[in-house]
Write an enzyme that holds these catalytic residues in place. Structure first.
Site, PDB file in Angstrom:
ATOM      1  N   SER A 196       0.863  -1.187   0.000  1.00 23.25           N
ATOM      2  CA  SER A 196       0.000   0.000   0.000  1.00 23.25           C
ATOM      3  C   SER A 196       0.897   1.234   0.000  1.00 23.25           C
ATOM      4  CB  SER A 196      -0.884  -0.002   1.249  1.00 23.25           C
ATOM      5  OG  SER A 196      -0.078   0.182   2.402  1.00 23.25           O
ATOM      6  N   ASN A 246      -6.834 -10.793  -1.917  1.00 24.36           N
ATOM      7  CA  ASN A 246      -5.903  -9.977  -1.124  1.00 24.36           C
ATOM      8  C   ASN A 246      -6.022 -10.278   0.368  1.00 24.36           C
ATOM      9  OD1 ASN A 246      -5.654  -8.797  -3.620  1.00 24.36           O
ATOM     10  ND2 ASN A 246      -6.162  -6.731  -2.933  1.00 24.36           N
ATOM     11  N   HIS A 255     -10.887  -8.258  -2.617  1.00 20.35           N
ATOM     12  CA  HIS A 255     -10.159  -7.592  -1.524  1.00 20.35           C
ATOM     13  C   HIS A 255     -10.729  -8.068  -0.192  1.00 20.35           C
ATOM     14  CE1 HIS A 255      -7.754  -4.281  -3.494  1.00 20.35           C
ATOM     15  NE2 HIS A 255      -8.345  -4.871  -4.516  1.00 20.35           N
ATOM     16  N   GLY A 256     -10.041  -7.716   0.889  1.00 23.34           N
ATOM     17  CA  GLY A 256     -10.565  -8.045   2.218  1.00 23.34           C
ATOM     18  C   GLY A 256     -10.593  -9.538   2.490  1.00 23.34           C
ATOM     19  N   GLY A 257      -9.527 -10.244   2.082  1.00 27.17           N
ATOM     20  CA  GLY A 257      -9.488 -11.715   2.222  1.00 27.17           C
ATOM     21  C   GLY A 257      -9.446 -12.213   3.656  1.00 27.17           C
ATOM     22  N   ASP A 283      -0.883  -1.502  -4.054  1.00 26.96           N
ATOM     23  CA  ASP A 283      -2.235  -1.767  -3.570  1.00 26.96           C
ATOM     24  C   ASP A 283      -2.963  -0.431  -3.355  1.00 26.96           C
ATOM     25  OD1 ASP A 283      -4.354  -3.304  -2.585  1.00 26.96           O
ATOM     26  OD2 ASP A 283      -3.582  -3.276  -0.528  1.00 26.96           O
ATOM     27  N   HIS A 284      -4.143  -0.284  -3.921  1.00 28.41           N
ATOM     28  CA  HIS A 284      -4.942   0.949  -3.783  1.00 28.41           C
ATOM     29  C   HIS A 284      -4.134   2.208  -4.107  1.00 28.41           C
ATOM     30  CE1 HIS A 284      -8.516  -1.001  -2.253  1.00 28.41           C
ATOM     31  NE2 HIS A 284      -7.740  -1.750  -1.517  1.00 28.41           N
ATOM     32  N   ASN A 320      -4.214  -9.122   4.114  1.00 29.45           N
ATOM     33  CA  ASN A 320      -3.291  -8.247   4.825  1.00 29.45           C
ATOM     34  C   ASN A 320      -3.461  -8.403   6.337  1.00 29.45           C
ATOM     35  OD1 ASN A 320      -1.548  -6.206   5.563  1.00 29.45           O
ATOM     36  ND2 ASN A 320      -2.873  -4.531   4.939  1.00 29.45           N
ATOM     37  N   THR A 321      -4.625  -8.020   6.856  1.00 23.97           N
ATOM     38  CA  THR A 321      -4.846  -7.974   8.308  1.00 23.97           C
ATOM     39  C   THR A 321      -4.541  -9.312   9.000  1.00 23.97           C
ATOM     40  OG1 THR A 321      -6.587  -6.353   7.900  1.00 23.97           O
ATOM     41  CG2 THR A 321      -6.557  -7.375  10.069  1.00 23.97           C
TER      42      THR A 321
HETATM   43  P1  13P Z   1      -7.585  -7.520   4.625  1.00 22.97           P
HETATM   44  O1  13P Z   1      -6.682  -6.646   5.401  1.00 22.97           O
HETATM   45  O2  13P Z   1      -8.979  -7.480   5.101  1.00 22.97           O
HETATM   46  O3  13P Z   1      -7.070  -8.912   4.494  1.00 22.97           O
HETATM   47  O4  13P Z   1      -7.667  -6.910   3.140  1.00 22.97           O
HETATM   48  C1  13P Z   1      -6.490  -6.811   2.367  1.00 22.97           C
HETATM   49  C2  13P Z   1      -6.739  -6.098   1.094  1.00 22.97           C
HETATM   50  O5  13P Z   1      -7.792  -6.169   0.511  1.00 22.97           O
HETATM   51  C3  13P Z   1      -5.639  -5.309   0.520  1.00 22.97           C
HETATM   52  O6  13P Z   1      -6.038  -4.545  -0.556  1.00 22.97           O
END
Ligand code: 13P
Length: 288
Positions: free
Chosen positions: A50, A230, A208-210, A85-86, A232-233
């Site tokens: 990001s 994707n 996104h938001g995997g 990313d974004h 990340n968290t």
């Molecule tokens: P999460 O942080 O929910 O896994 O989402 C990651 C994401 O979509 C990065 O663009």
């Protein structure tokens, strides 16, 4: 093999019915752990960065150098893309100039025609040098690095128009959210996902938001055209938990337990385990 664009790996995944993980990286430990795990599992990967993470790591050029040098030093043979990313309009151009091999231009907060025009421009710039492009229609919910999306569901007609710009992959909001899902989350909107795949002529779709999406929803999304997921968290949570346990157990106070090579080892191992779980769930193991 040098770093590659995300185009070929996504076309293959889309055709063969599995998902390639975009794992977001934050520092040296993240990058090394992800690279070691994907190599061990013979899986392709997209390293997501990001704008905030790039700033934290010392700018786009530093990130490209870190990834390239680690990739060579560790003798990585599986396909690896380094992906913004974004990205903002300016960020996309800066990351391209710094050597990113894949770019997401997120113009979803612009009025649609402005998103379309800017996406076209970024596609032209990137494709000239073989760099893949992701665009977005319909904001992803939640907050990531200060980018806040309202979680709207994308309009399939707008998706079709954006897909026609020649982008290589499309992120379309279908009720997905960055970060942890609330307990009252309605789940993914599969009927809109199916419609989007229909109207976009089979372009690889991005979820996104995997973090925290259950396996059955992931599998269904892949069956409906999602080729990139994707995450990340979930890695941040795993890293933090393992590090906390190490410190709470007083291990940093034993011998040289305070040495960062020891202190950060459980977190790094937790990142590898999370990557392994995700790649197994997405079906990309042995697909390199
Ligand atoms: P999460 O942080 O929910 O896994 O989402 C990651 C994401 O979509 C990065 O663009």
């Amino acid at each position: 093999m040098a770093l590659v664009s995300a185009k070929e790996m996504l076309i293959k995944a889309h055709k063969e019915g599995y998902g390639v993980a975009q794992i977001n990286i934050n520092n040296l430990e993240w990058t090394k752990s992800v690279l070691l795990e994907v190599e061990a599992l013979k899986s392709p990967v997209i390293l997501g960065v990001s704008e905030g993470a790039a700033k934290y790591m010392g700018g786009y050029k530093t990130v490209v150098a870190l990834v390239k040098e680690l990739h060579d030093y560790l003798n990585i043979t599986v396909p690896v893309a380094i992906h913004l990313d974004h990205g903002s309009y300016e960020g996309a151009k800066a990351a391209l100039a710094a050597g990113f091999t894949s770019i997401m231009f997120d113009g979803s907060h612009y009025e649609f025609n402005e998103n379309l025009e800017k996406t076209k421009e970024i596609v032209a710039l990137c494709h000239k040098v073989g760099v893949s492009v992701e665009a977005e229609v319909g904001a992803i919910g939640g907050e990531e690095d200060g980018v806040v999306g309202s979680g709207e569901v994308a309009d399939p007609k707008e998706c079709a128009i954006i897909a026609n710009t020649g982008i290589d992959m499309l992120a379309a909001g279908i009720g997905n959210i960055h970060g942890k899902y609330p307990s009252n989350w309605a789940g993914l909107n599969f009927s809109v996902l199916a419609e989007i795949q229909d109207t976009t002529n089979g372009i690889p779709l991005v979820l996104h938001g995997g973090t925290g999406i259950p396996e059955d929803m992931i599998k269904k999304a892949i069956s409906l055209g999602v080729a990139k997921i994707n995450v990340n968290t979930e890695l941040q949570l795993a890293f933090a938990e393992a590090t906390r346990k190490y410190i709470e157990a007083g291990k940093d106070l034993e011998g040289k337990g305070f040495d960062p090579r020891k202190l950060l080892a459980p977190g790094s191992e937790a990142i590898r385990q999370t990557v392994k779980d995700k790649l197994t769930m997405f079906g990309s193991v042995n697909k390199a």
